[in-house]
Design a protein around this motif. Sequence first.
Motif, PDB file in Angstrom:
ATOM      1  N   TYR A 183      57.158  57.523  45.341  1.00 19.45           N
ATOM      2  CA  TYR A 183      56.827  56.816  44.096  1.00 19.45           C
ATOM      3  C   TYR A 183      55.551  55.998  44.255  1.00 19.45           C
ATOM      4  N   VAL A 184      55.419  55.298  45.380  1.00 14.82           N
ATOM      5  CA  VAL A 184      54.229  54.484  45.625  1.00 14.82           C
ATOM      6  C   VAL A 184      52.991  55.365  45.700  1.00 14.82           C
ATOM      7  N   PHE A 185      53.109  56.504  46.341  1.00 14.97           N
ATOM      8  CA  PHE A 185      51.956  57.380  46.471  1.00 14.97           C
ATOM      9  C   PHE A 185      51.517  57.934  45.124  1.00 14.97           C
ATOM     10  N   ILE A 186      52.480  58.268  44.275  1.00 11.60           N
ATOM     11  CA  ILE A 186      52.135  58.912  43.013  1.00 11.60           C
ATOM     12  C   ILE A 186      51.743  57.890  41.954  1.00 11.60           C
ATOM     13  N   SER A 187      52.624  56.917  41.701  1.00 12.67           N
ATOM     14  CA  SER A 187      52.374  55.981  40.602  1.00 12.67           C
ATOM     15  C   SER A 187      51.372  54.898  40.971  1.00 12.67           C
ATOM     16  N   GLN A 188      51.446  54.359  42.170  1.00 13.11           N
ATOM     17  CA  GLN A 188      50.533  53.304  42.595  1.00 13.11           C
ATOM     18  C   GLN A 188      49.267  53.831  43.259  1.00 13.11           C
ATOM     19  N   LYS A 189      49.208  55.145  43.428  1.00 10.90           N
ATOM     20  CA  LYS A 189      48.019  55.784  44.016  1.00 10.90           C
ATOM     21  C   LYS A 189      47.650  55.145  45.348  1.00 10.90           C
ATOM     22  N   ALA A 190      48.602  55.182  46.274  1.00  7.08           N
ATOM     23  CA  ALA A 190      48.374  54.577  47.583  1.00  7.08           C
ATOM     24  C   ALA A 190      47.357  55.343  48.417  1.00  7.08           C
ATOM     25  N   TYR A 191      46.948  56.499  47.974  1.00  8.42           N
ATOM     26  CA  TYR A 191      45.953  57.289  48.686  1.00  8.42           C
ATOM     27  C   TYR A 191      44.533  56.904  48.285  1.00  8.42           C
ATOM     28  N   GLN A 192      44.373  55.896  47.413  1.00  3.74           N
ATOM     29  CA  GLN A 192      43.061  55.524  46.923  1.00  3.74           C
ATOM     30  C   GLN A 192      42.564  54.229  47.547  1.00  3.74           C
ATOM     31  N   ASP A 193      41.256  54.116  47.607  1.00  5.08           N
ATOM     32  CA  ASP A 193      40.611  52.848  47.941  1.00  5.08           C
ATOM     33  C   ASP A 193      40.469  52.056  46.647  1.00  5.08           C
ATOM     34  N   ILE A 194      40.857  50.778  46.647  1.00  6.11           N
ATOM     35  CA  ILE A 194      40.957  49.987  45.425  1.00  6.11           C
ATOM     36  C   ILE A 194      39.894  48.900  45.406  1.00  6.11           C
ATOM     37  N   GLU A 195      39.336  48.666  44.211  1.00  6.61           N
ATOM     38  CA  GLU A 195      38.440  47.533  43.978  1.00  6.61           C
ATOM     39  C   GLU A 195      38.968  46.734  42.792  1.00  6.61           C
ATOM     40  N   THR A 196      39.177  45.425  42.989  1.00  3.67           N
ATOM     41  CA  THR A 196      39.785  44.583  41.961  1.00  3.67           C
ATOM     42  C   THR A 196      38.875  43.464  41.467  1.00  3.67           C
ATOM     43  N   ARG A 197      37.634  43.415  41.928  1.00  8.30           N
ATOM     44  CA  ARG A 197      36.715  42.337  41.519  1.00  8.30           C
ATOM     45  C   ARG A 197      35.428  42.957  40.968  1.00  8.30           C
ATOM     46  N   PRO A 198      35.489  43.505  39.767  1.00  7.97           N
ATOM     47  CA  PRO A 198      34.280  44.102  39.193  1.00  7.97           C
ATOM     48  C   PRO A 198      33.350  43.039  38.616  1.00  7.97           C
ATOM     49  N   GLU A 199      32.128  43.452  38.330  1.00  7.68           N
ATOM     50  CA  GLU A 199      31.157  42.605  37.657  1.00  7.68           C
ATOM     51  C   GLU A 199      31.161  42.971  36.172  1.00  7.68           C
ATOM     52  N   SER A 200      31.099  41.940  35.309  1.00  5.17           N
ATOM     53  CA  SER A 200      31.252  42.196  33.883  1.00  5.17           C
ATOM     54  C   SER A 200      30.280  41.349  33.086  1.00  5.17           C
ATOM     55  N   SER A 201      29.837  41.895  31.954  1.00  3.06           N
ATOM     56  CA  SER A 201      29.023  41.163  30.989  1.00  3.06           C
ATOM     57  C   SER A 201      29.607  41.394  29.598  1.00  3.06           C
ATOM     58  N   ILE A 202      29.509  40.362  28.737  1.00  7.92           N
ATOM     59  CA  ILE A 202      30.130  40.403  27.415  1.00  7.92           C
ATOM     60  C   ILE A 202      29.112  39.963  26.369  1.00  7.92           C
ATOM     61  N   TYR A 203      29.092  40.696  25.288  1.00  5.97           N
ATOM     62  CA  TYR A 203      28.275  40.329  24.135  1.00  5.97           C
ATOM     63  C   TYR A 203      29.169  40.395  22.899  1.00  5.97           C
ATOM     64  N   THR A 204      29.189  39.315  22.120  1.00  2.38           N
ATOM     65  CA  THR A 204      30.040  39.270  20.930  1.00  2.38           C
ATOM     66  C   THR A 204      29.190  38.951  19.707  1.00  2.38           C
ATOM     67  N   GLU A 205      29.576  39.553  18.605  1.00  2.60           N
ATOM     68  CA  GLU A 205      28.892  39.327  17.332  1.00  2.60           C
ATOM     69  C   GLU A 205      29.912  39.448  16.219  1.00  2.60           C
ATOM     70  N   MET A 206      29.868  38.505  15.264  1.00  3.53           N
ATOM     71  CA  MET A 206      30.822  38.508  14.162  1.00  3.53           C
ATOM     72  C   MET A 206      30.103  38.814  12.860  1.00  3.53           C
ATOM     73  N   ARG A 207      30.800  39.551  12.001  1.00  5.57           N
ATOM     74  CA  ARG A 207      30.220  39.961  10.723  1.00  5.57           C
ATOM     75  C   ARG A 207      31.234  39.709   9.621  1.00  5.57           C
ATOM     76  N   GLY A 208      30.726  39.372   8.440  1.00  5.91           N
ATOM     77  CA  GLY A 208      31.590  39.162   7.290  1.00  5.91           C
ATOM     78  C   GLY A 208      30.939  38.270   6.259  1.00  5.91           C
ATOM     79  N   VAL A 209      31.466  38.299   5.034  1.00  7.51           N
ATOM     80  CA  VAL A 209      30.953  37.494   3.926  1.00  7.51           C
ATOM     81  C   VAL A 209      32.138  36.891   3.194  1.00  7.51           C
ATOM     82  N   GLY A 210      32.023  35.603   2.838  1.00  8.44           N
ATOM     83  CA  GLY A 210      33.052  34.910   2.085  1.00  8.44           C
ATOM     84  C   GLY A 210      32.456  34.210   0.877  1.00  8.44           C
TER      85      GLY A 210
END
Length: 419
Positions: A43-70
């Motif tokens: 189960y661990v090998f299949i579902s948790q992919k224990a055969y893989q090398d894992i990276e849990t600290r990626p680099e991320s950038s975010i851009y947000t923009e809101m649209r609408g009229v009231g």
Amino acid sequence: EFFREFFLGFWDYETPKIMVVKNRTLGVIYRIVQFLVITYFIYVFISQKAYQDIETRPESSIYTEMRGVGILGDNVRDTTEYVRPSEGGDVISTILRREVTYNQIQGTCAEVSPRLHTHTYKHVSHLPESVKNIYIFLIQHYSVPSANCTTDADCVQGEMDFDGHQRTGRCVPYYNHTFKTCEIKSWCPIEEFAAVEPPLVQAINFTVYIKNSIHFPKFKVLGNIKPRKPKKLLKCHYHPNTNPYCPVFRLGYIAEQAREKFSELCGGVIGVFINWKCDFDVDPSECIPSYSFRRLDLRKNLPSSGYHYFAKYYYKDGYEYRSLIKAYGIRLDVIVHGQAGKFSLIPTIINTVTAMTSVGICSIICDWIMLTFIDKNEVYSERKFDDQASKQPRQPPATEIILTSFGSTHSDLSDGVPL
């Protein structure tokens, strides 16, 4: 004596001894435990992919923009007036209600008085209970208890009041009322005379565009949300099943997913959680993030959350004026998590060896059961732990000596010395 025996026994060598136990119950337990251990690692090998090398600290950038009229009355309001900042990063706020103090100018005026509470309560009776509680709280919060005075001696010149205003030392009438308050040097008129605008109900249809780029440096893979039809990006709305590539969300949908009523979110903080879970054993374009929404602030603390001040400055007749805006709305905090995996030989070997050695726990469990609960456990113990080799005295090997003589009673090997 105890420590002596322990020290001497520490240097003894122990070797496993194979013993076949003809016990059906113990054999069934052994096979069941063995099956469970093997199933777990599969189960661990299949579902948790224990055969893989894992990276849990990626680099991320975010851009947000809101649209609408009231629309408020006869005025059309767009997101330029109701979004702070207009183009943001991981935090963006939507203003649902404003209190505006127009035409403020630097000067002196009477300090806000706590006596106004009785006058303002009757003007908020028609409002919803949640909005009324916020309104009354703000009046109490910004009313200075020591503002009332009768003479100038009651006002200390240079003293700072609760709201950061500096007192001039004069006791002046409070805006044509019968009582007096200390005079302050500030932007006048004070916020007590702010114009309260009704909530912007059309904001429920405002949309927020969240562009999220993520980079996994270990695998040198850059991920991004790319709609299959980029020209329809301005018209699409996110849906987890029908439109997972569209990073455009309605505020009403966000409130619904966070299990909140939009009409009660004036001053709330909602977390937008983006989770990238990527398998780079397949094409990286198949990596699609999942979204979840949850309210982050406490509902019981509505009056003190989610509002902020900003001002619009302008010049009139050579003097600087401003319109002070106190805003209440929804704040969105975008939080990104990521995990990626790719096949690697080293974790495959490590986890395979771990699985094989862990099967040995089956023998340990069955030995404990055999030596503790099964009948004739003392007999099994004597057979399993055999240390007789160290306790029995060592016998010298028997040597058979045969003497044969050929007619002589002495040997000439000793120069005539008789035996």
